[in-house]
Each structure stands twice: as C-alpha cells, then as structure tokens.
Design an enzyme around this catalytic site. Structure first.
Site, PDB file in Angstrom:
ATOM      1  N   VAL A 117      -5.714  -4.185   1.724  1.00 24.38           N
ATOM      2  CA  VAL A 117      -5.586  -5.489   2.395  1.00 24.38           C
ATOM      3  C   VAL A 117      -5.625  -5.308   3.916  1.00 24.38           C
ATOM      4  O   VAL A 117      -5.242  -6.191   4.664  1.00 24.38           O
ATOM      5  CB  VAL A 117      -4.270  -6.185   1.951  1.00 24.38           C
ATOM      6  CG1 VAL A 117      -4.332  -6.553   0.466  1.00 24.38           C
ATOM      7  CG2 VAL A 117      -3.036  -5.306   2.216  1.00 24.38           C
ATOM      8  N   HIS A 135      -7.567  -7.655  -3.653  1.00 28.70           N
ATOM      9  CA  HIS A 135      -6.159  -8.046  -3.503  1.00 28.70           C
ATOM     10  C   HIS A 135      -5.914  -8.887  -2.248  1.00 28.70           C
ATOM     11  O   HIS A 135      -4.788  -8.965  -1.767  1.00 28.70           O
ATOM     12  CB  HIS A 135      -5.254  -6.800  -3.473  1.00 28.70           C
ATOM     13  CG  HIS A 135      -5.103  -6.136  -4.821  1.00 28.70           C
ATOM     14  ND1 HIS A 135      -4.693  -4.832  -4.974  1.00 28.70           N
ATOM     15  CD2 HIS A 135      -5.315  -6.610  -6.083  1.00 28.70           C
ATOM     16  CE1 HIS A 135      -4.646  -4.524  -6.267  1.00 28.70           C
ATOM     17  NE2 HIS A 135      -5.027  -5.578  -6.959  1.00 28.70           N
ATOM     18  N   CYS A 148       0.466 -21.073   2.663  1.00 22.72           N
ATOM     19  CA  CYS A 148       1.700 -21.738   2.239  1.00 22.72           C
ATOM     20  C   CYS A 148       1.624 -21.931   0.724  1.00 22.72           C
ATOM     21  O   CYS A 148       0.675 -22.547   0.228  1.00 22.72           O
ATOM     22  CB  CYS A 148       1.859 -23.088   2.938  1.00 22.72           C
ATOM     23  SG  CYS A 148       3.334 -23.964   2.380  1.00 22.72           S
ATOM     24  N   CYS A 171       2.062 -26.068   0.150  1.00 22.12           N
ATOM     25  CA  CYS A 171       1.028 -27.072   0.458  1.00 22.12           C
ATOM     26  C   CYS A 171      -0.361 -26.433   0.580  1.00 22.12           C
ATOM     27  O   CYS A 171      -1.328 -27.130   0.841  1.00 22.12           O
ATOM     28  CB  CYS A 171       1.380 -27.842   1.730  1.00 22.12           C
ATOM     29  SG  CYS A 171       1.175 -26.877   3.239  1.00 22.12           S
ATOM     30  N   CYS A 226       5.055 -22.537   7.995  1.00 27.57           N
ATOM     31  CA  CYS A 226       3.976 -23.518   7.834  1.00 27.57           C
ATOM     32  C   CYS A 226       4.358 -24.794   8.595  1.00 27.57           C
ATOM     33  O   CYS A 226       5.544 -25.029   8.869  1.00 27.57           O
ATOM     34  CB  CYS A 226       3.812 -23.811   6.340  1.00 27.57           C
ATOM     35  SG  CYS A 226       2.499 -24.993   5.970  1.00 27.57           S
ATOM     36  N   THR A 254      -7.596   6.010  -5.169  1.00 23.63           N
ATOM     37  CA  THR A 254      -6.717   5.101  -5.938  1.00 23.63           C
ATOM     38  C   THR A 254      -6.118   5.853  -7.119  1.00 23.63           C
ATOM     39  O   THR A 254      -6.802   6.666  -7.748  1.00 23.63           O
ATOM     40  CB  THR A 254      -7.454   3.828  -6.421  1.00 23.63           C
ATOM     41  OG1 THR A 254      -6.539   3.050  -7.216  1.00 23.63           O
ATOM     42  CG2 THR A 254      -8.703   4.102  -7.220  1.00 23.63           C
ATOM     43  N   SER A 255      -4.854   5.552  -7.409  1.00 20.48           N
ATOM     44  CA  SER A 255      -4.203   6.179  -8.562  1.00 20.48           C
ATOM     45  C   SER A 255      -4.614   5.475  -9.852  1.00 20.48           C
ATOM     46  O   SER A 255      -4.292   5.940 -10.934  1.00 20.48           O
ATOM     47  CB  SER A 255      -2.684   6.130  -8.395  1.00 20.48           C
ATOM     48  OG  SER A 255      -2.250   4.786  -8.334  1.00 20.48           O
ATOM     49  N   ALA A 261     -10.603  11.786   1.479  1.00 18.05           N
ATOM     50  CA  ALA A 261     -11.750  10.869   1.532  1.00 18.05           C
ATOM     51  C   ALA A 261     -12.644  11.180   2.735  1.00 18.05           C
ATOM     52  O   ALA A 261     -13.874  11.213   2.609  1.00 18.05           O
ATOM     53  CB  ALA A 261     -11.239   9.438   1.596  1.00 18.05           C
TER      54      ALA A 261
HETATM   55  P1  OAD Z   1      -1.617   4.450  -4.788  1.00 12.68           P
HETATM   56  O1  OAD Z   1      -0.585   4.711  -3.760  1.00 12.68           O
HETATM   57  O2  OAD Z   1      -1.160   4.140  -6.158  1.00 12.68           O
HETATM   58  O3  OAD Z   1      -2.602   5.701  -4.899  1.00 12.68           O
HETATM   59  C1  OAD Z   1      -3.184   6.282  -3.781  1.00 12.68           C
HETATM   60  C2  OAD Z   1      -4.093   7.407  -4.247  1.00 12.68           C
HETATM   61  O4  OAD Z   1      -4.740   7.941  -3.095  1.00 12.68           O
HETATM   62  C3  OAD Z   1      -3.399   8.570  -4.943  1.00 12.68           C
HETATM   63  O5  OAD Z   1      -4.082   8.858  -6.173  1.00 12.68           O
HETATM   64  C4  OAD Z   1      -3.537   9.731  -3.960  1.00 12.68           C
HETATM   65  O6  OAD Z   1      -3.687  10.986  -4.616  1.00 12.68           O
HETATM   66  C5  OAD Z   1      -4.804   9.347  -3.219  1.00 12.68           C
HETATM   67  N1  OAD Z   1      -4.898   9.885  -1.839  1.00 12.68           N
HETATM   68  C6  OAD Z   1      -3.902  10.163  -0.960  1.00 12.68           C
HETATM   69  N2  OAD Z   1      -4.395  10.597   0.199  1.00 12.68           N
HETATM   70  C7  OAD Z   1      -5.760  10.589   0.075  1.00 12.68           C
HETATM   71  C8  OAD Z   1      -6.843  10.907   0.942  1.00 12.68           C
HETATM   72  N3  OAD Z   1      -6.642  11.337   2.200  1.00 12.68           N
HETATM   73  N4  OAD Z   1      -8.097  10.773   0.456  1.00 12.68           N
HETATM   74  C9  OAD Z   1      -8.312  10.344  -0.808  1.00 12.68           C
HETATM   75  N5  OAD Z   1      -7.331  10.019  -1.665  1.00 12.68           N
HETATM   76  C10 OAD Z   1      -6.067  10.136  -1.228  1.00 12.68           C
HETATM   77  O7  OAD Z   1      -2.573   3.293  -4.189  1.00 12.68           O
HETATM   78  P2  OAD Z   1      -3.580   2.357  -4.966  1.00 12.68           P
HETATM   79  O8  OAD Z   1      -4.153   3.018  -6.161  1.00 12.68           O
HETATM   80  O9  OAD Z   1      -4.508   1.786  -3.975  1.00 12.68           O
HETATM   81  O10 OAD Z   1      -1.306  -3.603  -5.171  1.00 12.68           O
HETATM   82  O11 OAD Z   1      -2.608   1.213  -5.438  1.00 12.68           O
HETATM   83  C11 OAD Z   1      -3.134   0.117  -6.135  1.00 12.68           C
HETATM   84  C12 OAD Z   1      -2.303  -1.092  -5.881  1.00 12.68           C
HETATM   85  O12 OAD Z   1      -0.911  -0.807  -6.104  1.00 12.68           O
HETATM   86  C13 OAD Z   1      -2.315  -1.584  -4.452  1.00 12.68           C
HETATM   87  O13 OAD Z   1      -3.460  -2.360  -4.137  1.00 12.68           O
HETATM   88  C14 OAD Z   1      -1.074  -2.418  -4.395  1.00 12.68           C
HETATM   89  C15 OAD Z   1      -0.127  -1.450  -5.081  1.00 12.68           C
HETATM   90  O14 OAD Z   1       0.962  -2.010  -5.707  1.00 12.68           O
HETATM   91  C16 OAD Z   1      -0.528  -4.672  -5.044  1.00 12.68           C
HETATM   92  O15 OAD Z   1       0.381  -4.710  -4.253  1.00 12.68           O
HETATM   93  C17 OAD Z   1      -0.906  -5.814  -5.958  1.00 12.68           C
END
Ligand code: OAD
Length: 257
Positions: free
Chosen positions: A107, A123, A131, A134, A152, A192-193, A236
């Site tokens: 985000v 996301h 708000c 409204c 708001c 992403t995890s 990355a």
């Molecule tokens: P996470 O914190 O769950 O995972 C981050 C991932 O990035 C892990 O698998 C790390 O191993 C990897 N990582 C860390 N450093 C890195 C680097 N330098 N290069 C590449 N990878 C690296 O984050 P997300 O998977 O994005 O949603 O989390 C998903 C969602 O959970 C978010 O969008 C958010 C959160 O709750 C909401 O709030 C709805």
C-alpha cells in the site's frame, strides 16, 4: 553477461523470454530494502501490533484512535520511503516490454514512484482516506498530520483506503488480478509469504492456467517446492538487478508485443 551455466536467474530470464506475458506479484519483502518493515517475522509489524487488535475492520470500528497508532506509523514510514533497485528494476522491465503488469499487496505506492505504469493495487493505497460512514474520500496529505487522527467533514474518523482484515478486496483490482493470473505466461512472485487470502490464490490460479511460477524470496514459503517452478533465493534488489542486466544482454532478447 552475469551468471554461469545452470544459473537459476538466467534460467528464469530465459523462461520469461520464451513464454512472454510476464506478470509480477509483489509483497512487503520488495519494500524492505526501502526501509519499510514487512508484516511477519521478528522485525515485522505484527510482532509489534497484534493484527486482531490493530488491523481488522472490526477493531477500527470499535476503537479507531487505537488503530491509528499503528496506521500513523505506517503512513509516516511509507510516506518517507523511496523506491529501491527492485522497484526500479521491475519498472525498467515493463519499459522494455518484458513485464506486462505488477499486482501488488503493498500500500506504499513505491511501484508507481519507480515508474511502473500498470500496477494493480490489491490491498489499496495509503495515499487516500475514506469515511466508512459517508464514503467521502480525501488525499491523505490533505487531512492527516503526524500525531493527529484525520476527520471527515461529517465528523467521523477517516480510514486509509486500504484493505483491513474483514474487508473485501476492491472488486476491480480482484477482477484484474485474476485476469492477469489466468492469462500470464510467467508469474514472478516477489517478497510475499503468501499467507494471506485471497492474494495467496493468485499464484495457484496462474499455475492452474498453465503459467510458470518464479519466486524471488530469501526464505521458503508455502509456494516453494509446491507451486513454484524456480525459486530464486536472494533479496529482491539483488535478483531483479541481475535479471535486468541479463535482459540488457543481446543474447537474452526480451519478448516483444
Ligand atoms: P509478509 O511479511 O508476510 O512476508 C514478507 C516476505 O518477504 C517474507 O516471505 C520474507 O521472507 C520476504 N522478504 C523479506 N525481505 C526480502 C527481500 N529483501 N527481498 C525479497 N523478499 C524478502 O508480507 P506479505 O506477504 O506482503 O495485508 O503480507 C501479505 C499481507 O499480510 C499484507 O498485504 C498485509 C499483511 O497482513 C493486510 O493487511 C490485509
């Protein structure tokens, strides 16, 4: 040309070159090198803030001022962050026709700041406040300053226009992301995890639709060795930087069209 025979980054670049229609799915890991903490793990946001208390719609409706303690930190950190080499590398790969779109769970707006044009924000984005009573929207910078909660015109406390747990994914973003997943040739999943639904379904949709899945992550995830075809273990910026250099080499011609 960097990388030797059997180099997995070169193998991934070749796959991207031959299959074409490359789409990236990014998560918090891509922004770690911009100074934004990820969510899970010892240094993650959820180690400091219990997501059930700070990141659900229910929590926001119950005590928005408390939830803004966490949101203020996110808005401040993201607002001061700059795109890193991984964001810039993805934008460069889009510019040269290698990458077709970026679907991001982040985000922070850093893909757009790096120059990516087709970005699907799954996301939402912290740049906008909404708000929940409204539905009026405001640019965040017009209503929020550090140490305050934004209000708001109707008097209620505004929420960033991001998806909290318990909220649906914006329908257009979900439609577009699923369409990209169904029609891509390669999905590159970065940082992403893959633990949060429905974003974690995107790699499976791509795979079931015939795409190859390349994962860039220093750690194993639920996708690794399962949905993932090639796992590039590294940060990355390091891996994408290497990929950009490979595509700049005339012996790895980028896909066109
Ligand atoms: P996470 O914190 O769950 O995972 C981050 C991932 O990035 C892990 O698998 C790390 O191993 C990897 N990582 C860390 N450093 C890195 C680097 N330098 N290069 C590449 N990878 C690296 O984050 P997300 O998977 O994005 O949603 O989390 C998903 C969602 O959970 C978010 O969008 C958010 C959160 O709750 C909401 O709030 C709805």
């Amino acid at each position: 040309m960097p990388g030797g025979r059997g180099d997995p980054v070169r193998e991934a670049a070749r796959l991207m070159s031959t299959r074409r229609n490359v789409v990236a799915l990014t998560g918090a890991g891509i922004s770690v090198e911009s100074g934004i903490p990820s969510f899970r793990g010892a240094q993650g946001m959820w180690a400091k803030y219990d997501p059930m208390e700070y990141a659900t719609l229910h929590a926001f409706m119950l005590s928005p001022r408390k939830v803004w303690e966490m949101l203020s930190e996110m808005v401040s950190v993201c607002g001061g962050a700059m795109p890193n080499a991984a964001h810039k590398g993805l934008a460069a790969l889009e510019e040269t026709g290698v990458v077709r779109a970026v679907i991001t769970q982040n985000v922070d707006g850093l893909h757009q700041a790096a120059g990516s044009r087709r970005v699907i924000e799954y996301h939402g984005n912290l740049d906008e406040l909404i708000c929940v009573y409204c539905w009026k929207r405001y640019p965040t910078r017009e209503r929020w300053t550090p140490g305050t909660v934004p209000l708001c015109d109707c008097g209620e406390i505004l929420k960033p226009n991001v998806v909290l747990f318990g909220e649906p994914i914006p329908w257009l973003a979900q439609e577009q992301a699923e369409e990209e997943a169904r029609t891509c040739g390669v999905l590159v999943v970065i940082g992403t995890s893959a633990q949060v639904s429905p974003a974690c379904d995107i790699p499976r949709i791509a795979k079931e639709s015939g795409a190859a899945v390349v994962e860039i992550n220093p750690e194993e995830t639920s996708l690794s060795g399962n949905v993932t075809d090639i796992h590039l273990r590294g940060s990355a910026s390091e891996v994408i930087g290497k990929m950009v250099r490979l595509f700049q080499d005339p012996t790895t011609p980028p896909p066109r069209g």
